[in-house]
Each structure stands twice: as C-alpha cells, then as structure tokens.
Scaffold this motif. Structure first.
Motif, short mmCIF file in Angstrom:
data_model
loop_
_atom_site.label_atom_id
_atom_site.label_comp_id
_atom_site.label_asym_id
_atom_site.label_seq_id
_atom_site.Cartn_x
_atom_site.Cartn_y
_atom_site.Cartn_z
N PRO A 268 57.93 -43.54 116.72
CA PRO A 268 57.83 -43.02 115.34
C PRO A 268 56.53 -42.27 115.09
N SER A 269 56.60 -41.34 114.16
CA SER A 269 55.39 -40.68 113.67
C SER A 269 54.57 -41.68 112.88
N SER A 270 53.28 -41.40 112.73
CA SER A 270 52.37 -42.32 112.04
C SER A 270 52.41 -42.09 110.53
N SER A 271 52.62 -43.15 109.78
CA SER A 271 52.56 -43.08 108.32
C SER A 271 51.12 -43.23 107.86
N GLY A 272 50.70 -42.38 106.94
CA GLY A 272 49.35 -42.40 106.43
C GLY A 272 48.91 -40.98 106.12
N THR A 273 47.64 -40.82 105.77
CA THR A 273 47.10 -39.50 105.45
C THR A 273 46.14 -39.07 106.54
N ALA A 274 46.52 -38.02 107.25
CA ALA A 274 45.68 -37.40 108.27
C ALA A 274 45.38 -35.98 107.80
#
Length: 407
Positions: A268-274
C-alpha cells in the motif's frame, strides 16, 4: 570601584547644587536613587571571549538602556538586541584575537545618566568548527509545505542545542508563527504552524560564527538565506473514495481531479502528509536487486515526483490507465496518466504537499520531509527552546539515502 568625577580634582565642593552627579565605573553604575546598570558578560578585561559572544547586562530602574560596541580603533560595531531580549547581538561574528569595549548607557529613575563599560579580548581562531548548511539555495521558490532545512557538520549535544537554535533568526513577510525543531542531532527544520502563505518571503539570519557548541567546537561562520513561496497548491487523495482521484487545489480553488491508482494490496501507499522532494522529467525505476522476484522490474518513467525516501513517487503510468480511478495496482506509487502527470509536473514545486488517507500503511516520520504530517503540538516538542506562541514578524543535504522507487 565607583567614584565621582570633580572638576580640577578639587573634590565634591566644585559641583553646583542643582547638578546631578554622574556615577560610573569599569563595569557598573548606580545612582543615589537606587537605579543600577551593569554588564554581566563579557566580564571586564576578559580574554579568550568567543567571537560569537553577546553583550548581556542588568538594568534596574533604567529607562531605555542602549548598547554600543567599539573595536580597538574606536569603530562602532553594528548590532541590535536579540528578539528574545536576552542580549545585544553583533550584526556578525567579531574578529578573532581583537579587543573590544562594550558600553551600556541609560537614565536612572531620577533622570541621572548611568554608564557601564567592559573591555574584553576575543579568542584566537579555533581549529574545531561546525558548519550550518542550508538545503535551499538563495532565491529558491518552493511549495507551501516546504520546511527550512539546515544540516550541521557535527552532532550537537542537547545542552548546547538551545544556544544554537536561538541564533537561527527567521523573519517572514507576511508574519507567520513557526518554530525550529531538531529533526535529528545534525539537522534543524523550521515550519510555520499552518502551510506557508502563498508568495511569502523568507529571510534566515544564521548568527553562529564563533558560537560555542560544546566539546571545544565553535560555529564556523555566519550566513544568510533568502527564499520565497510560490502559489498555494495542495494535493489530496482519499483511498476510500469512489472514484479514486487526486484533488488538486490551487490558491483555494479545485483546479483538477486526477484519476489515480495507489499501491496494491500487500504494497500500500503511505497515508499521511508528505511533500515533493525531487522532480525528474525522465528517469528509470530499477528494482532488479529486490529479493522478491515478483517485485523486480526496470521501467522508463516520465514526470516522476518523489514523495518519500523509501521510493514512493507520483508518476506517469500509461500501463495502468484502465485501473486509474477504480482500483489499486501499483507498487506503492501514485499512478496517473501521462497527460495528468505532465500537467502536475508543470504546476508543482519542491515542497508541494500531498496528503493520502485511507490506505493500509502509515507514513513513517522522516521518510521524506514529513514536518506537516506531525500535529503542531507534537512538532513543537522538538524545539530546544520552550514554545511560546508568537509570529515571526521580526527575527526570531537532507535526510536518509533515497530508497528503491516504487511504481
């Protein structure tokens, strides 16, 4: 020792009845009213004083004390009070091995003039120094999620971090509340409480030259940074939404909804703010050394925008257009069409933020510039100086090695 100056050396009888006596001495002044003024550092006749010293003083019952500093030739050294009011800071580090005289003047509560002086000699140029280097060059234009980043050439122990931090003075136009945080023992980041305001101007005055930093090390030199923020542009993706789209908001308006395919189950892709940390119009993703044969590939990629050091990108993926907006098939990246990838590449900046939510993996702190993934109340805990809310209207290389790209 305090004394009273008398005309012709004839004693106190030479003074007129209505003339206030002047009280002065080598490092302190006290008027009969009880007002007092004294220089606390550097001490009078001190030697080996760091070139990054400040002039500190105490003033009781003294109106508008003023500090002047002169070199051995009598030339005035420019400077001003530090924004925190704790000391008078020269505009730049003092010369090594030179004698200076500090003078503080003010008026006592009865109007009498008070003066305190202290002469001192700075240390010789040190051999052990620490460099402070900005990731951003002067005149860079970056996105609204870009932190200011300074890398140090040597780890700074905790007991010396506050002294170093308060010498990195940030001024923004317009004023925005923000704070430094120690990202590591060799890296300092500054971010505003919210995303930067569009078109902001940023000025950083690094006053660390000659500053003691522990272990016999001193700041190598002073430096400055001037940069600015571009238009406000943010990207958000909700993996639970249907269709799966990236919503692009520019200057407050939704300007594009881009169908996406995120990381497939198990990757999965990473959840959060990058934020965007690298932009590559053309590159090659090569994972042929991956221990899992199923994850080995070599692909020519267009319009790649890195968001994590671990290898997550936004990029053109013509092979998954039929899945974009419907299902997740990538190796963790954000797949978009060639046309959308090109448009996005043309509109983003280094530091443009991407927020993903609803996936099965959480963005790890430090996997990219994750400053805005931290709540403000947590972010301020990384400051070596206790947080006090105030705007920064006045002066107040980067991360781990890149990882394997995902597609």
């Amino acid at each position: 020792m305090l004394g009273v100056a008398a005309a012709g050396g004839s004693g106190l009888t030479g003074c007129t009845a209505d003339e206030a006596p002047r009280w002065s001495g080598p490092d302190a002044s006290r008027a009969p009213s009880g007002s007092s003024l004294s220089i606390t550092a550097p001490a009078a006749d001190a030697i080996d004083v760091p070139a990054g010293t400040e002039i500190t003083f105490t003033a009781s019952g003294v109106a508008a004390p003023e500090v002047t500093l002169k070199d051995s030739s009598g030339r005035s050294v420019p400077g001003a009070m530090h924004p925190d009011g704790a000391g008078w800071l020269p505009e730049k580090a003092l010369e090594f091995g030179q004698r200076y005289t500090a003078t503080v003047t003010g008026a006592g509560d009865d109007g009498a003039a008070l003066t305190a002086t202290a002469a001192f000699t700075t240390m010789q140029k040190p051999d052990k120094v620490v460099s402070f280097v900005s990731f951003l060059p002067d005149d860079a234009v970056v996105g609204v999620g870009m932190p200011l980043i300074f890398r140090l050439s040597r780890a700074i122990e905790k007991e010396h971090r506050a002294a170093a931090q308060r010498r990195l003075l940030v001024r923004t136009e317009p004023a925005q509340e923000g704070i430094w945080t120690w990202y590591s023992d060799t890296e300092l980041h500054w971010r505003p409480r919210e995303y930067w305001q569009a078109e902001s101007k940023i000025f950083v005055d690094v006053r660390v030259g000659g500053l003691p930093l522990g272990g016999g090390f001193f700041g190598k030199r002073d430096s400055t940074l001037q940069c600015s923020i571009g238009p406000s542009l943010t990207m958000t993706i909700d993996d639970a939404a249907s269709p799966k789209v990236m919503k692009v908001v520019k200057d407050g308006a939704v300007v594009r909804r881009i169908p996406v395919s995120l990381g497939r189950p198990g990757m999965p892709s990473s959840s959060g703010t990058a934020v965007v940390i690298e932009k590559l119009a053309k590159t090659v993703f090569d994972t042929m050394d991956n221990p899992n044969p199923a994850n080995r590939y070599r692909l020519d990629i267009e319009y790649a925008q890195r968001t994590t050091w671990g290898g997550e990108f936004i990029h053109a993926a013509p092979w998954s257009v039929q899945d974009q907006g419907k299902r997740n098939v990538s190796h963790g990246c954000v797949n978009v069409s060639v046309a959308d990838a090109k448009w996005l590449f043309q509109n983003t900046l280094i530091g443009s933020p991407l927020t993903i939510k609803g996936t099965g993996r959480r963005l790890q702190r430090g996997n990219g510039w994750t400053d805005f993934d931290m709540p403000w109340d947590e972010y301020v805990k990384g400051s070596a100086i206790p947080y006090r809310p105030r705007p920064s209207a006045a002066p107040s290389g980067v991360g781990p090695s890149a990882g394997t790209p995902a597609s």
